[in-house]
Write a protein that holds these residues in place. Structure first.
Motif, PDB file in Angstrom:
ATOM      1  N   GLN A 200       0.797  -1.242   0.000  1.00 48.47           N
ATOM      2  CA  GLN A 200       0.000   0.000   0.000  1.00 48.47           C
ATOM      3  C   GLN A 200       0.824   1.285   0.000  1.00 48.47           C
ATOM      4  N   HIS A 201       2.164   1.194   0.031  1.00 48.67           N
ATOM      5  CA  HIS A 201       2.922   2.399   0.387  1.00 48.67           C
ATOM      6  C   HIS A 201       2.829   3.530  -0.632  1.00 48.67           C
ATOM      7  N   HIS A 202       2.425   3.231  -1.869  1.00 53.80           N
ATOM      8  CA  HIS A 202       2.245   4.327  -2.836  1.00 53.80           C
ATOM      9  C   HIS A 202       0.775   4.668  -3.067  1.00 53.80           C
ATOM     10  N   ARG A 203      -0.130   4.022  -2.351  1.00 58.80           N
ATOM     11  CA  ARG A 203      -1.547   4.390  -2.494  1.00 58.80           C
ATOM     12  C   ARG A 203      -2.196   4.453  -1.105  1.00 58.80           C
ATOM     13  N   LEU A 204      -1.576   5.283  -0.308  1.00 54.78           N
ATOM     14  CA  LEU A 204      -2.027   5.483   1.068  1.00 54.78           C
ATOM     15  C   LEU A 204      -3.517   5.838   1.145  1.00 54.78           C
ATOM     16  N   GLU A 205      -3.971   6.654   0.193  1.00 56.09           N
ATOM     17  CA  GLU A 205      -5.369   7.104   0.231  1.00 56.09           C
ATOM     18  C   GLU A 205      -6.344   5.929   0.101  1.00 56.09           C
ATOM     19  N   HIS A 206      -5.876   4.836  -0.508  1.00 56.31           N
ATOM     20  CA  HIS A 206      -6.770   3.690  -0.707  1.00 56.31           C
ATOM     21  C   HIS A 206      -6.523   2.573   0.297  1.00 56.31           C
ATOM     22  N   ALA A 207      -5.650   2.835   1.277  1.00 57.76           N
ATOM     23  CA  ALA A 207      -5.335   1.782   2.246  1.00 57.76           C
ATOM     24  C   ALA A 207      -6.585   1.405   3.033  1.00 57.76           C
ATOM     25  N   GLN A 208      -6.853   0.116   3.102  1.00 52.46           N
ATOM     26  CA  GLN A 208      -8.033  -0.371   3.821  1.00 52.46           C
ATOM     27  C   GLN A 208      -7.667  -0.733   5.262  1.00 52.46           C
TER      28      GLN A 208
END
Ligand SMILES: [Fe+2]
Ligand SMILES: [Fe+2]
Length: 279
Positions: A200-208
């Motif tokens: 998830q480290h490059h899509r923090l906004e989508h981290a569940q």
């Protein structure tokens, strides 16, 4: 095999991932066991004198602020804690064994420096925001390891022994390294959160899940880029605008402190891990 097929092969679980050094595997196993003991762990570590002296050096370094010199390995382990020993063993072994330019290209050693900087950065950020520091270190250390796995596969696919991969291959590495790193963390039997944060480290906004830990690592990665630790510096990167700030609540004064402390910490840690005397 074409470069794209080599990457797909890795992501499908068919490629050769970098192997976890045997000693690291045994230490991870010991720490996972319910009756893990510093004495038994010390016995393992003693078998590798370079590793043993590295653990002692770190335990005696300014990182742990000890005034009395420790010479006994088991005691060093109780001072710094078993999880921290696991982290140092991982950092030391990976650093010494996975920076071979023939396998990982001319940028291998820089990538390793970057991963170490993010590991120590994540530990600092976790400490400042009330997240578990040992986990943060391990997640930071592994966050870009997918790059090493993919670079190794691409170099093999192209039969490249020296020089850099072409730009188009490096672009593929950039896109696919979070997924490859997640697989590597699972393959190596690391705690589940490491694979999750790495993915998830490059899509923090989508981290569940594990959003706070992902924010810790993503922010530490941002600091390493701003300061140029193992990567080219981005002087104009505005860390106050980083999406992690809203999740882990970092006031400007804390950000300033973190930026000030990280380079010195990396220097002390780098010297202790490498074995050069500290001034
Ligand atoms: Fe990354
Ligand atoms: Fe990174």
């Amino acid at each position: 095999m074409s470069p794209a097929a080599a990457i797909q092969n890795i992501l499908d679980g068919g490629g050769d991932l970098p192997v976890l050094p045997e000693m690291a595997g045994r230490i991870l196993e010991e720490i996972r066991s319910p009756d893990a003991s510093a004495a038994r762990l010390a016995e393992f570590v003693k078998k590798d004198p370079v590793l043993a002296s590295s653990v002692l050096r770190v335990a005696n370094s300014a990182l742990y602020g000890g005034r009395i010199e420790i010479t006994d390995l088991a005691y060093a382990m109780t001072r710094i804690g078993l999880n921290q020993v696991r982290n140092l063993v991982m950092a030391t072994l990976l650093r010494s064994r996975m920076a071979d330019p023939e396998v990982y290209g001319p940028r291998g050693p820089m990538l390793m420096d970057h991963c170490l900087a993010v590991a120590f950065g994540a530990q600092l950020v976790a400490d400042a925001t009330g997240q578990p520091t040992d986990e943060a270190f391990l997640c930071g250390l592994l966050h870009d390891f997918g790059k090493l796995a993919l670079v190794k596969a691409l170099r093999e696919a192209r039969g490249l022994r020296q020089g850099e991969l072409p730009e188009e291959d490096l672009a593929l590495v950039d896109v696919h390294h979070p997924a490859a790193g997640g697989m590597l963390a699972e393959e190596w039997g690391l705690p589940e959160i490491v694979a999750l944060v790495t993915r998830q480290h490059h899509r923090l906004e989508h981290a569940q899940e594990a959003q706070a830990m992902t924010a810790v690592v993503a922010f530490a990665d941002g600091m390493a880029h701003r300061l140029g630790l193992g990567v080219a510096p981005k002087d104009d990167l505005d860390l106050a605008a980083h999406p992690a700030v809203a999740i882990i609540r970092l006031p400007q004064a804390t950000i300033d402190d973190l930026l000030e402390n990280l380079p010195g910490l990396c220097e002390i840690a780098g010297a202790a891990l490498k074995g050069t005397p500290q001034g």
